[in-house]
Design an enzyme around this catalytic site. Structure first.
Site, PDB file in Angstrom:
ATOM      1  N   HIS A  75      -1.402   6.406   2.566  1.00  0.00           N
ATOM      2  CA  HIS A  75       0.434   5.180   1.731  1.00  0.00           C
ATOM      3  C   HIS A  75       0.164   4.238   0.359  1.00  0.00           C
ATOM      4  O   HIS A  75       0.843   3.691   0.614  1.00  0.00           O
ATOM      5  CB  HIS A  75       0.789   5.384   2.380  1.00  0.00           C
ATOM      6  N   ASP A 123      -1.661  11.419   6.595  1.00  0.00           N
ATOM      7  CA  ASP A 123      -1.579   9.955   5.917  1.00  0.00           C
ATOM      8  C   ASP A 123      -3.115   9.667   5.645  1.00  0.00           C
ATOM      9  O   ASP A 123      -3.393   8.361   7.009  1.00  0.00           O
ATOM     10  CB  ASP A 123      -0.566   8.828   6.779  1.00  0.00           C
ATOM     11  N   SER A 218      -1.634  -2.098   7.643  1.00  0.00           N
ATOM     12  CA  SER A 218      -2.328  -0.512   7.099  1.00  0.00           C
ATOM     13  C   SER A 218      -3.337  -0.051   6.475  1.00  0.00           C
ATOM     14  O   SER A 218      -4.219  -0.637   5.612  1.00  0.00           O
ATOM     15  CB  SER A 218      -1.350  -0.004   5.399  1.00  0.00           C
TER      16      SER A 218
END
Length: 271
Positions: A75, A123, A218
Site C-alpha cells: 500500500h 500487503d 507503514s
C-alpha cells in the site's frame, strides 16, 4: 540454482544479518508519543521517500533484506510516484555520514494485493535499488524468520519508524521505536478485537491503548529477537484503526513475513 540457494540463505538469516553494532535498549518506549531510538540500533530500517514539489519527503518505512532489495508494504507504492530509499539515517533532516540515498529501479507488488481490500492481505512488496549499497555499521541487512513461523502470545517485539507521534500529530525527525507484545490470532480475530478483518497471514501486536504504530510507519518492520539473540523482521506495518493509532483492542496489524518467504525468494531470484 546456485543463485536461488544464495538468496534463500540470505533471507533465512545465514549471512550475519540481524546483529546490529549497537545494542537495542530494552525498555517500554513507544512510537506513538515516542521514544527516540538509539542511532544505528536498527540498521536495516529505511525511509522510503517520494519526490514532491522538488523535495524528497518520507512516505513509508521498509527493511533492507539484501544489498539491493528493500521489503515494504504494497500500500506504500504507486506507479505514479518517483521514489528513492534513504538508508543508514537516524535524522531525516540531517542523515549524516554513513547514510546513503539510492534511486529505485523496480517495484514488485504481490500479484494478489488489492488496494480496495486491505483486509484481504498480501500487503507486501519488494523494491529493487538502482545500485547495491555498501554494508556498514549504519547499513545492514535484516534477517527474516523461517517460513511458517508463528510468534506466541505476548512475545516481545519492536516496531520502528518515523511515523506520527500521535493520531493526527506531528512527524518526528528522528527514528522512533515502540515495544509491542504479540496478540495471538485467536484473540486478534475475535469479534471485540479486529474480527474478520484480520487473517492468519497477518501478525497483531499491541492493542493496549498506549503503544502502537501510526501513519508514516507503514511498510516498516516489526523486529523480534530470536532465542540466539538475532533480530528478525516478522512483520511489515500494514494497517491500524480509523479510531486512532493506539486504540484499545485494535492492535497494529502487520503482514506476517514468514507467510511470504517463498514469494520473497522467488521475486529476488527472477529479478
Amino acid at each position: 540454482m546456485i543463485r536461488t540457494l544464495l538468496l534463500s540463505a540470505l533471507v533465512a538469516g545465514a549471512l550475519s544479518c540481524g546483529y546490529p553494532t549497537y545494542e537495542v535498549e530494552d525498555d517500554v518506549s513507544r512510537v506513538v508519543g515516542g521514544q527516540e531510538a538509539t542511532p544505528n540500533t536498527w540498521p536495516w530500517q529505511v525511509s522510503l521517500q517520494v519526490l514532491s514539489s522538488g523535495r524528497w519527503r518520507h512516505n513509508c518505512g521498509g527493511s533492507l533484506v539484501a544489498n539491493n532489495w528493500v521489503l515494504t508494504a504494497a500500500h506504500c507504492l504507486s506507479n505514479y510516484q518517483t521514489y528513492r530509499v534513504l538508508l543508514g539515517a537516524h535524522s531525516l533532516s540531517n542523515p549524516g555520514a554513513g547514510s546513503a540515498a539510492v534511486q529505485v529501479s523496480k517495484l514488485v507488488v504481490h500479484q494478489r494485493w488489492n488496494s480496495q481490500n486491505v483486509g484481504n492481505g498480501y500487503d507486501i512488496a519488494l523494491i529493487k535499488l538502482a545500485s547495491p549499497v555498501t554494508l556498514s555499521k549504519n547499513i545492514q541487512t535484516a534477517c527474516l524468520p523461517p517460513a511458517g513461523t508463528i510468534l506466541p502470545r505476548n512475545y516481545v517485539c519492536y516496531v520502528t519508524g518515523w511515523g506520527l507521534l500521535q493520531t493526527n500529530g506531528n512527524s518526528p525527525d528522528t527514528l522512533r521505536q515502540g515495544r509491542l507484545l504479540v496478540v495471538d490470532y485467536a484473540t486478534c480475530s475475535s469479534a471485540s478485537w479486529w474480527g474478520s478483518s484480520v487473517k492468519s497471514s497477518m501478525v497483531c501486536a499491541g492493542g493496549d491503548g498506549v503503544t502502537s504504530s501510526c501513519n508514516g510507519d507503514s511498510g516498516g518492520p516489526l523486529n523480534c529477537r530470536a532465542s540466539n539473540g538475532q533480530w528478525q523482521v516478522h512483520g511489515i506495518v500494514s494497517f491500524g484503526s480509523s479510531l486512532g493509532c493506539n486504540y484499545p483492542r485494535k492492535p497494529s496489524v502487520f503482514t506476517r513475513v514468514s507467510n511470504y518467504i517463498d514469494w520473497i525468494n522467488s521475486v529476488m531470484a527472477r529479478n
